[in-house]
Enzyme design. Structure first.
Site, short mmCIF file in Angstrom:
data_model
loop_
_atom_site.label_atom_id
_atom_site.label_comp_id
_atom_site.label_asym_id
_atom_site.label_seq_id
_atom_site.Cartn_x
_atom_site.Cartn_y
_atom_site.Cartn_z
N GLY A 147 0.78 -1.24 0.00
CA GLY A 147 0.00 0.00 0.00
C GLY A 147 0.81 1.28 0.00
CG ASP A 153 -7.19 -0.19 10.56
OD1 ASP A 153 -7.84 -0.08 11.60
OD2 ASP A 153 -7.72 -0.44 9.47
CE LYS A 197 -9.54 3.31 8.75
NZ LYS A 197 -10.10 1.98 8.38
CG PHE A 219 -12.80 -0.45 4.00
CD1 PHE A 219 -11.82 -1.23 4.58
CD2 PHE A 219 -12.93 -0.43 2.62
CE1 PHE A 219 -10.98 -2.01 3.79
CE2 PHE A 219 -12.10 -1.21 1.82
CZ PHE A 219 -11.12 -2.00 2.42
CB VAL A 220 -10.58 5.13 3.24
CG1 VAL A 220 -11.56 5.94 4.05
CG2 VAL A 220 -9.32 4.84 4.05
CG ASP A 245 -6.18 -3.71 -0.95
OD1 ASP A 245 -5.66 -3.32 0.12
OD2 ASP A 245 -6.57 -4.89 -1.13
NE ARG A 299 -2.84 -3.11 -3.45
CZ ARG A 299 -2.73 -3.34 -2.15
NH1 ARG A 299 -2.54 -2.35 -1.31
NH2 ARG A 299 -2.83 -4.56 -1.67
C1 PRP Z 1 -2.14 -2.10 5.61
C2 PRP Z 1 -1.25 -0.89 5.76
C3 PRP Z 1 -0.49 -1.14 7.01
C4 PRP Z 1 -1.41 -2.02 7.80
C5 PRP Z 1 -2.03 -1.22 8.86
O1 PRP Z 1 -1.47 -3.09 4.93
O2 PRP Z 1 -0.39 -0.72 4.67
O3 PRP Z 1 0.75 -1.79 6.75
O4 PRP Z 1 -2.43 -2.51 6.93
O5 PRP Z 1 -2.93 -1.99 9.60
P1 PRP Z 1 -2.77 -2.19 11.16
O6 PRP Z 1 -2.41 -0.85 11.75
O7 PRP Z 1 -4.14 -2.67 11.58
O8 PRP Z 1 -1.73 -3.22 11.41
P2 PRP Z 1 -2.19 -4.43 4.44
O9 PRP Z 1 -1.96 -5.52 5.47
O10 PRP Z 1 -3.63 -4.14 4.11
O11 PRP Z 1 -1.37 -4.82 3.16
P3 PRP Z 1 -1.19 -3.98 1.79
O12 PRP Z 1 -0.32 -2.79 2.11
O13 PRP Z 1 -0.51 -4.94 0.88
O14 PRP Z 1 -2.55 -3.58 1.31
#
Ligand code: PRP
Length: 183
Positions: free
Chosen positions: A48, A107, A135, A156-157, A163, A169
């Site tokens: 991401g 998150d 968040k 959820f954004v 994504d 993305r």
């Molecule tokens: C997302 C984002 C962070 C993580 C945050 O990655 O890039 O790394 O989640 O979430 P958290 O604070 O609850 O741990 P994701 O696991 O969705 O993978 P991606 O970047 O490949 O979409």
């Protein structure tokens, strides 16, 4: 063939492309000032963070090195366990380096919390976090974050690296998806 007008799937735009680039520019100015005279290694968290890494690094007025990590929770539904495994590790030895971890959203905080602990054990000169979004209401652990673009409600954004089922993305804006997308 899906419509290329994927932005039509957004029911509400939280941040436009212009707003995002302006915010990233503000973050870059602070980073430029804080790391003046120091080497800087930016570590992007795949996947991401690709967009924010690209824009943030290009907004800096200095030399910077970049490396990437990919991490994943064990299995599905275990994210809240905070157990993370490394899918792709750094190619760089970070001992003695100033490391800035770049992500697009915090998150629960569990991923970055684990990552900071892991990177700290490698004896960097410093390790800090820059995230475009956070968040606060979703936080399950306190993660010290030096650079935050915006704090957002716990909804959820998608877009700008974020994504839904690997889609969206590549949106230039960040927003919430129309309910029909989920049905
Ligand atoms: C997302 C984002 C962070 C993580 C945050 O990655 O890039 O790394 O989640 O979430 P958290 O604070 O609850 O741990 P994701 O696991 O969705 O993978 P991606 O970047 O490949 O979409």
């Amino acid at each position: 063939m899906d419509s290329p007008q994927v932005e039509n799937d957004l029911v509400r735009v939280l941040f436009t492309e212009d707003q995002i680039l302006a915010k990233v520019g503000e973050m870059a100015a602070r980073i430029d000032a804080d790391y003046a005279g120091k080497d800087l290694l930016m570590v992007g968290v795949l996947r991401g963070a690709v967009m924010v890494m690209a824009d943030l690094s290009r907004a800096l007025d200095r030399h910077v090195e970049m490396d990437w990590m990919a991490v994943s929770s064990y299995g599905s539904g275990t994210k809240s366990s905070g157990v993370v495994r490394i899918l792709k590790d750094l190619d760089t030895d970070i001992s003695g380096r100033h490391v800035l971890v770049v992500d697009e959203i915090i998150d629960t905080g569990l991923t970055l919390g684990w990552l900071i602990s892991n990177l700290s054990s490698r004896k960097p000169a410093s390790v800090e976090i820059a995230t475009l979004l956070r968040k606060p209401d979703a936080a399950q652990m306190t993660v010290p974050v030096k650079y935050v673009g915006w704090e957002i409600p716990n909804e959820f954004v998608v877009g700008y690296g974020l994504d839904y089922k690997e889609r969206y993305r590549n949106l230039r804006a960040i927003g919430t998806l129309a309910p029909r997308v989920y049905s």
